[in-house]
Design a protein around this motif. Structure first.
Motif, PDB file in Angstrom:
ATOM      1  N   ILE A   4       1.041  -1.284   0.106  1.00  0.00           N
ATOM      2  CA  ILE A   4       0.079  -0.147   0.135  1.00  0.00           C
ATOM      3  C   ILE A   4       0.978   1.324  -0.113  1.00  0.00           C
ATOM      4  O   ILE A   4       1.733   1.447   0.935  1.00  0.00           O
ATOM      5  CB  ILE A   4      -0.764  -0.066   1.151  1.00  0.00           C
ATOM      6  CG1 ILE A   4      -1.870  -1.176   1.167  1.00  0.00           C
ATOM      7  CG2 ILE A   4      -1.822   1.277   1.265  1.00  0.00           C
ATOM      8  CD1 ILE A   4      -1.511  -2.135   2.082  1.00  0.00           C
ATOM      9  N   ASP A   7      -0.749   7.873   1.117  1.00  0.00           N
ATOM     10  CA  ASP A   7      -0.935   9.108   0.975  1.00  0.00           C
ATOM     11  C   ASP A   7      -1.743   9.805   2.226  1.00  0.00           C
ATOM     12  O   ASP A   7      -2.696   9.642   2.678  1.00  0.00           O
ATOM     13  CB  ASP A   7      -1.580   9.455  -0.226  1.00  0.00           C
ATOM     14  CG  ASP A   7      -1.997  10.803  -0.867  1.00  0.00           C
ATOM     15  OD1 ASP A   7      -1.270  11.616  -0.052  1.00  0.00           O
ATOM     16  OD2 ASP A   7      -2.566  11.218  -1.578  1.00  0.00           O
ATOM     17  N   ASN A  10      -4.550  11.669   1.692  1.00  0.00           N
ATOM     18  CA  ASN A  10      -5.778  10.936   1.236  1.00  0.00           C
ATOM     19  C   ASN A  10      -5.530   9.264   1.484  1.00  0.00           C
ATOM     20  O   ASN A  10      -5.289   8.428   0.750  1.00  0.00           O
ATOM     21  CB  ASN A  10      -6.041  11.029  -0.216  1.00  0.00           C
ATOM     22  CG  ASN A  10      -7.211  10.230  -0.734  1.00  0.00           C
ATOM     23  OD1 ASN A  10      -8.124  10.316   0.040  1.00  0.00           O
ATOM     24  ND2 ASN A  10      -7.312   9.912  -2.161  1.00  0.00           N
ATOM     25  N   PRO A  11      -5.511   9.124   2.877  1.00  0.00           N
ATOM     26  CA  PRO A  11      -4.941   7.758   3.368  1.00  0.00           C
ATOM     27  C   PRO A  11      -6.257   6.873   2.953  1.00  0.00           C
ATOM     28  O   PRO A  11      -7.511   6.901   2.985  1.00  0.00           O
ATOM     29  CB  PRO A  11      -4.761   7.874   4.759  1.00  0.00           C
ATOM     30  CG  PRO A  11      -5.666   8.978   5.232  1.00  0.00           C
ATOM     31  CD  PRO A  11      -5.894   9.782   3.874  1.00  0.00           C
ATOM     32  N   THR A  12      -5.856   5.465   2.758  1.00  0.00           N
ATOM     33  CA  THR A  12      -6.749   4.234   2.494  1.00  0.00           C
ATOM     34  C   THR A  12      -6.966   3.653   3.765  1.00  0.00           C
ATOM     35  O   THR A  12      -6.045   3.345   4.428  1.00  0.00           O
ATOM     36  CB  THR A  12      -6.241   3.443   1.403  1.00  0.00           C
ATOM     37  OG1 THR A  12      -5.827   3.988   0.322  1.00  0.00           O
ATOM     38  CG2 THR A  12      -7.020   2.217   1.090  1.00  0.00           C
ATOM     39  N   THR A  13      -8.178   3.510   4.133  1.00  0.00           N
ATOM     40  CA  THR A  13      -8.589   2.456   5.290  1.00  0.00           C
ATOM     41  C   THR A  13      -8.187   0.986   4.895  1.00  0.00           C
ATOM     42  O   THR A  13      -8.766   0.449   3.878  1.00  0.00           O
ATOM     43  CB  THR A  13     -10.057   2.546   5.519  1.00  0.00           C
ATOM     44  OG1 THR A  13     -10.239   4.036   5.938  1.00  0.00           O
ATOM     45  CG2 THR A  13     -10.435   1.621   6.783  1.00  0.00           C
ATOM     46  N   LEU A  14      -7.534   0.272   5.797  1.00  0.00           N
ATOM     47  CA  LEU A  14      -7.079  -1.022   5.506  1.00  0.00           C
ATOM     48  C   LEU A  14      -7.899  -1.932   6.517  1.00  0.00           C
ATOM     49  O   LEU A  14      -8.384  -1.324   7.520  1.00  0.00           O
ATOM     50  CB  LEU A  14      -5.411  -1.183   5.719  1.00  0.00           C
ATOM     51  CG  LEU A  14      -4.588  -0.090   5.007  1.00  0.00           C
ATOM     52  CD1 LEU A  14      -3.328  -0.150   5.316  1.00  0.00           C
ATOM     53  CD2 LEU A  14      -4.961  -0.340   3.516  1.00  0.00           C
ATOM     54  N   ILE A 113      -6.206   4.745   9.084  1.00  0.00           N
ATOM     55  CA  ILE A 113      -5.826   3.637   8.064  1.00  0.00           C
ATOM     56  C   ILE A 113      -6.141   1.975   8.768  1.00  0.00           C
ATOM     57  O   ILE A 113      -5.982   1.079   8.006  1.00  0.00           O
ATOM     58  CB  ILE A 113      -4.324   3.326   7.681  1.00  0.00           C
ATOM     59  CG1 ILE A 113      -3.301   3.307   8.854  1.00  0.00           C
ATOM     60  CG2 ILE A 113      -3.897   4.827   7.000  1.00  0.00           C
ATOM     61  CD1 ILE A 113      -1.784   3.160   8.328  1.00  0.00           C
TER      62      ILE A 113
END
Length: 323
Positions: A4, A7, A10-14, A113
């Motif tokens: 992954i 960013d 604009n973080p991605t939820t994992l 995240i």
């Protein structure tokens, strides 16, 4: 393994996970203890495992003209982490935006995240204000386990200690800290082809790092990434299974006025086309540091002497294996 790219804006939820954070350069025995603890905690909590690494490494970012030697490039590091069963690697691009995150900003990013628990070294600090530590994270609701410093023979196991051993040509000490022989993996690309004119052709192998951790002339075992060689290829068997024996030079090649770092491997008695192949070069024996020869004739004689000495070393090692 999932990779992954983080960013912060604009973080991605994992998936909910247990996280450890660091450079993990070399994935040495100390790192391995951290990874084993990570897996144990994650299994107990029923969560996924995640490792956050920085690219470039912070000291490379702050001092690009004189960075520390790199033990593993990103691809090598990913391969080692995958071997230890890490499910997610979070690649944090270390830049001005990231380095200016406060401890609170970074902790909020971890919550976003999906980090629920962390496994950290006992000296870990984070945030540009250096306020982030175990107590800080616990106060924000994170579970935190810290791992004491791992030592061997009263020596703290660290990437710095591995670098120092390799810089001194002490491959046995480096192996003791890493838990395996030091190796570099890269693709064979076209070089200057000077070796052919000297009757010692070499495979020019990409380093993909600003500065390698060792330099000089070495005996090496060379393995293809898939451990197989094509029919008709010939060469001297290495000391490891499915390997070929090689004589490697890693350095800047002062005898031909080189400036960039190169890893070049001569494979005695080899017949085959390695261009485009990905090779792993395992460093077994240090012969001497890089030398500056006055001309091509002296260089050719020096290479011939090095190859003969390394072939004699190989013969002795094979006899030891047979006994």
């Amino acid at each position: 393994m999932q990779i992954i790219h983080l960013d912060p804006k604009n973080p991605t939820t994992l998936p909910s996970h247990v996280l450890t954070i660091g450079n993990f350069d070399g994935v040495h025995l100390g790192h391995q203890a951290m990874l084993n603890s990570l897996k144990t905690v994650a299994q107990h909590l029923g969560l996924a495992t995640a490792v956050m690494v920085f690219e470039p490494q912070p000291r490379e970012f702050f001092n690009p003209q004189n960075p520390p030697a790199r033990l593993t490039n990103f691809a090598e590091k990913i391969a080692l982490l995958d071997r230890f069963g890490v499910e997610m690697v979070i690649q944090a691009k270390f830049n001005d935006t990231f380095r200016h995150l406060s401890a609170h900003d970074f902790a909020n990013l971890l919550k976003t995240i999906g980090t629920h628990h962390l496994v950290l070294g006992d000296d870990f600090r984070f945030g540009h204000d250096r306020m982030g530590d175990k107590v800080f994270l616990q106060g924000l609701g994170f579970g935190v386990d810290d791992l004491p410093t791992v030592t061997k023979n009263n020596l703290r196991i660290s990437s710095t200690a591995v670098r120092e051993a390799l810089a001194q040509g002490d491959l046995a000490k480096a192996k003791g800290l890493l838990g395996q022989d030091y190796a570099i993996t890269g693709q064979v690309v076209h070089g200057d082809k000077i070796g052919r004119t000297l009757n010692f052709p070499t495979a020019n192998i990409t380093l993909n790092r600003l500065k390698p951790a060792l330099h000089g002339v070495f005996a090496v075992d060379v393995m293809l990434l898939d451990d197989t060689y094509q029919d008709g290829w010939q060469g001297l068997a290495g000391l490891s299974p499915n390997s070929l024996f090689g004589c490697a030079n890693i350095g800047t090649r002062p005898s031909v006025h080189g400036t960039d770092w190169r890893l070049e491997v001569h494979l005695p008695n080899f017949c085959g086309d390695l261009y485009g192949q990905t090779l792993t070069v395992k460093f077994l024996h240090f012969l001497h540091g890089e030398r500056h020869y006055q001309g091509l004739d002296d260089l050719k004689n020096g290479i011939r002497q090095d190859v003969n000495e390394l072939l004699n070393w190989r013969t002795l090692q094979l006899r030891k294996q047979q006994n």
